[in-house]
Design a protein around this motif. Structure first.
Motif, mmCIF file in Angstrom:
data_model
loop_
_atom_site.group_PDB
_atom_site.id
_atom_site.type_symbol
_atom_site.label_atom_id
_atom_site.label_comp_id
_atom_site.label_asym_id
_atom_site.label_seq_id
_atom_site.Cartn_x
_atom_site.Cartn_y
_atom_site.Cartn_z
ATOM 1 N N ALA A 81 0.848 -1.196 0.000
ATOM 2 C CA ALA A 81 0.000 0.000 0.000
ATOM 3 C C ALA A 81 0.883 1.246 0.000
ATOM 4 C CB ALA A 81 -0.930 0.003 1.214
ATOM 5 N N PRO A 82 1.531 1.531 -1.111
ATOM 6 C CA PRO A 82 2.483 2.649 -1.156
ATOM 7 C C PRO A 82 1.845 4.019 -1.006
ATOM 8 C CG PRO A 82 2.104 1.767 -3.358
ATOM 9 C CD PRO A 82 1.444 0.824 -2.399
ATOM 10 N N TRP A 83 0.515 4.064 -1.035
ATOM 11 C CA TRP A 83 -0.166 5.349 -0.864
ATOM 12 C C TRP A 83 -0.179 5.815 0.584
ATOM 13 C CZ3 TRP A 83 -2.248 1.158 -3.494
ATOM 14 C CH2 TRP A 83 -2.998 0.252 -2.729
ATOM 15 N N TRP A 84 0.293 4.975 1.514
ATOM 16 C CA TRP A 84 0.407 5.380 2.907
ATOM 17 C C TRP A 84 1.833 5.846 3.206
ATOM 18 C CZ3 TRP A 84 -3.469 6.555 5.773
ATOM 19 C CH2 TRP A 84 -4.676 5.865 5.678
ATOM 20 N N ALA A 85 1.945 6.861 4.047
ATOM 21 C CA ALA A 85 3.252 7.337 4.481
ATOM 22 C C ALA A 85 3.229 7.607 5.973
ATOM 23 C CB ALA A 85 3.634 8.618 3.738
ATOM 24 N N GLY A 86 4.279 7.182 6.664
ATOM 25 C CA GLY A 86 4.449 7.603 8.047
ATOM 26 C C GLY A 86 4.867 9.064 8.054
ATOM 27 N N VAL A 87 4.161 9.868 8.848
ATOM 28 C CA VAL A 87 4.424 11.309 8.861
ATOM 29 C C VAL A 87 4.686 11.770 10.288
ATOM 30 C CG1 VAL A 87 3.465 13.606 8.409
ATOM 31 C CG2 VAL A 87 3.089 11.751 6.778
ATOM 32 N N GLU A 88 5.868 12.330 10.529
ATOM 33 C CA GLU A 88 6.192 12.883 11.835
ATOM 34 C C GLU A 88 5.272 14.072 12.123
ATOM 35 O OE1 GLU A 88 10.289 13.898 11.693
ATOM 36 O OE2 GLU A 88 10.969 11.847 12.096
ATOM 37 N N GLY A 89 4.707 14.086 13.320
ATOM 38 C CA GLY A 89 3.853 15.189 13.710
ATOM 39 C C GLY A 89 2.414 15.070 13.254
ATOM 40 N N ALA A 90 2.046 13.953 12.620
ATOM 41 C CA ALA A 90 0.644 13.738 12.246
ATOM 42 C C ALA A 90 -0.130 13.269 13.480
ATOM 43 C CB ALA A 90 0.541 12.709 11.130
ATOM 44 N N THR A 91 -1.142 14.004 13.871
ATOM 45 C CA THR A 91 -1.957 13.702 15.044
ATOM 46 C C THR A 91 -3.395 14.087 14.754
ATOM 47 O OG1 THR A 91 -1.846 15.880 16.114
ATOM 48 C CG2 THR A 91 0.009 14.371 16.494
ATOM 49 N N TRP A 92 -4.256 13.884 15.723
ATOM 50 C CA TRP A 92 -5.657 14.264 15.536
ATOM 51 C C TRP A 92 -5.790 15.767 15.337
ATOM 52 C CZ3 TRP A 92 -8.631 17.443 18.709
ATOM 53 C CH2 TRP A 92 -8.060 17.803 19.941
ATOM 54 N N ARG A 93 -4.870 16.551 15.917
ATOM 55 C CA ARG A 93 -4.910 18.013 15.755
ATOM 56 C C ARG A 93 -4.335 18.457 14.415
ATOM 57 N NH1 ARG A 93 -4.934 20.167 21.248
ATOM 58 N NH2 ARG A 93 -4.183 18.627 22.741
ATOM 59 N N THR A 94 -3.373 17.691 13.908
ATOM 60 C CA THR A 94 -2.669 18.017 12.654
ATOM 61 C C THR A 94 -2.752 16.792 11.749
ATOM 62 O OG1 THR A 94 -0.599 17.323 13.710
ATOM 63 C CG2 THR A 94 -1.110 19.687 13.717
ATOM 64 N N PRO A 95 -3.911 16.517 11.172
ATOM 65 C CA PRO A 95 -4.148 15.224 10.524
ATOM 66 C C PRO A 95 -3.327 14.938 9.286
ATOM 67 C CG PRO A 95 -6.028 16.694 10.238
ATOM 68 C CD PRO A 95 -5.132 17.345 11.235
ATOM 69 N N GLU A 96 -2.794 15.972 8.620
ATOM 70 C CA GLU A 96 -1.933 15.747 7.460
ATOM 71 C C GLU A 96 -0.465 15.981 7.776
ATOM 72 O OE1 GLU A 96 -5.721 15.847 6.727
ATOM 73 O OE2 GLU A 96 -4.963 17.902 6.721
ATOM 74 N N GLY A 97 -0.166 16.279 9.021
ATOM 75 C CA GLY A 97 1.202 16.531 9.428
ATOM 76 C C GLY A 97 1.420 17.984 9.794
ATOM 77 N N PRO A 98 2.661 18.367 10.057
ATOM 78 C CA PRO A 98 2.970 19.733 10.475
ATOM 79 C C PRO A 98 2.384 20.769 9.512
ATOM 80 C CG PRO A 98 4.908 18.348 10.661
ATOM 81 C CD PRO A 98 3.875 17.524 9.957
ATOM 82 N N GLY A 99 1.762 21.787 10.091
ATOM 83 C CA GLY A 99 1.176 22.850 9.294
ATOM 84 C C GLY A 99 -0.282 22.639 8.960
ATOM 85 N N SER A 100 -0.793 21.414 9.109
ATOM 86 C CA SER A 100 -2.221 21.170 8.864
ATOM 87 C C SER A 100 -3.010 21.460 10.132
ATOM 88 C CB SER A 100 -2.456 19.733 8.395
ATOM 89 O OG SER A 100 -2.080 18.800 9.398
ATOM 90 N N THR A 101 -4.324 21.564 10.008
ATOM 91 C CA THR A 101 -5.159 21.929 11.141
ATOM 92 C C THR A 101 -6.559 21.363 10.971
ATOM 93 O OG1 THR A 101 -6.121 23.807 12.364
ATOM 94 C CG2 THR A 101 -5.779 24.096 9.999
ATOM 95 N N ILE A 102 -7.280 21.278 12.092
ATOM 96 C CA ILE A 102 -8.688 20.853 12.044
ATOM 97 C C ILE A 102 -9.609 22.055 12.238
ATOM 98 C CG2 ILE A 102 -8.264 18.490 12.815
ATOM 99 C CD1 ILE A 102 -9.098 19.434 15.656
ATOM 100 N N GLY A 103 -9.053 23.262 12.051
ATOM 101 C CA GLY A 103 -9.833 24.471 12.302
ATOM 102 C C GLY A 103 -11.167 24.508 11.607
ATOM 103 N N ASP A 104 -11.222 24.069 10.358
ATOM 104 C CA ASP A 104 -12.488 24.078 9.623
ATOM 105 C C ASP A 104 -13.110 22.691 9.539
ATOM 106 O OD1 ASP A 104 -10.639 22.902 7.960
ATOM 107 O OD2 ASP A 104 -11.188 24.052 6.172
#
Length: 294
Positions: free
Chosen positions: A108-131
């Protein structure tokens, strides 16, 4: 994803005095036909045989737990999710913003481990759940989901409860609304549109997208996978009374499919479909809803 870290379960619990928490749907219980024999099903997943199962009445959330609801839990308890403690989680590669690691999923090469990906930052650093306050919370492990449920005075549904509720009172149908994926050409769930995995994806949608099923449950097909209480297994009894899965195991059952499901590789948005993940794993397409005894 194996963390090697013992889960930290919040000691704070909020009971529901006088009955279930507000907004839950009552499922009447009784006997239903669980499992499926779809011609395009996956026998290796233990989807069949179709069998009689009896379940006591129970309550279940009409939607998955949202980002806003999970934020309240975190604010009141100080809970830290496993992805936050480990420092990374799995993100659909098309969405990854930064911090992409070498961690991948075989086949499943479409998956990537991403440092800093969490429920608050779902796509990784710089992302947000604000909207995305009314979107399902993701990057939550089974341990995280269980901690939230205990705090809310609830629990995770058993797999049998989940399927009974997802069927919405219909018998032996492929989907929560019937046998046709898109009745009259109308999309009824958030699954992959276009060629997978290269077509643009919208990711998660609000938890009340599309019409609810006959019991009033939203998005039990597509959007995000949902954790259940059961350990994974593929052996069944001809008739079971309130089954709760195997007594032990290495993976927990997840149900419902997600926005990444596509019939070219994963058609597990069918109501009988099932798969599993280890209880410490978290991804950008797995969430949960809660249940409670009547």
């Amino acid at each position: 994803m194996s963390s090697g870290i013992s889960p930290v379960i919040s000691p704070v619990r909020r009971a529901a005095p006088g009955g279930p928490p507000r907004g839950m749907v009552r499922i009447p219980g009784g006997t239903f036909l669980m499992g499926g024999d779809d011609p395009d099903g996956r026998p290796e997943d233990g989807e069949g045989p179709v069998r009689e199962v009896r379940v006591d009445p129970f309550w279940i959330d009409p939607t998955c737990v949202t980002n806003a609801q999970f934020a309240t839990f975190v604010k009141e308890t100080g809970y830290v999710t496993e992805a936050e403690r480990i420092g990374w989680s799995f993100v659909f590669r098309q969405f990854a913003t930064a911090g992409v690691m070498e961690a991948t999923v075989p086949g499943a090469p479409w998956w990537a481990g991403v440092e800093g990906a969490t429920w608050r930052t779902p796509e990784g650093p710089g992302s947000t759940i604000g909207d995305r306050q009314n979107h399902p919370v993701v990057h939550v492990s089974w341990h995280d989901a269980t901690a939230y449920a205990e705090w809310a005075g609830k629990r995770l549904p058993t797999e049998a409860e989940w399927e009974m509720a997802a069927r919405g009172g219909l018998e032996r149908k492929r989907y929560p609304w019937g046998d046709e994926l898109a009745p009259k050409g109308r999309q009824r769930c958030n699954i992959w549109q276009g060629h997978f995995p290269t077509a643009p994806s919208k990711g998660t949608m609000p938890v009340k997208s599309f019409q609810p099923n006959g019991y009033g449950l939203y998005n039990v097909s597509g959007n995000v996978w949902e954790w259940t209480a059961d350990w994974w297994g593929v052996e069944w009894e001809p008739f079971a009374d309130n089954p709760a899965g195997p007594s032990e195991g290495t993976a927990k059952v997840i149900r419902g499919g997600s926005y990444m499901c596509h019939d070219s590789y994963c058609n597990r948005y069918r109501v009988a479909a099932r798969t599993a993940n280890t209880p410490d794993s978290s991804t950008g397409h797995t969430g949960f809803r809660c249940a409670a005894l009547v």
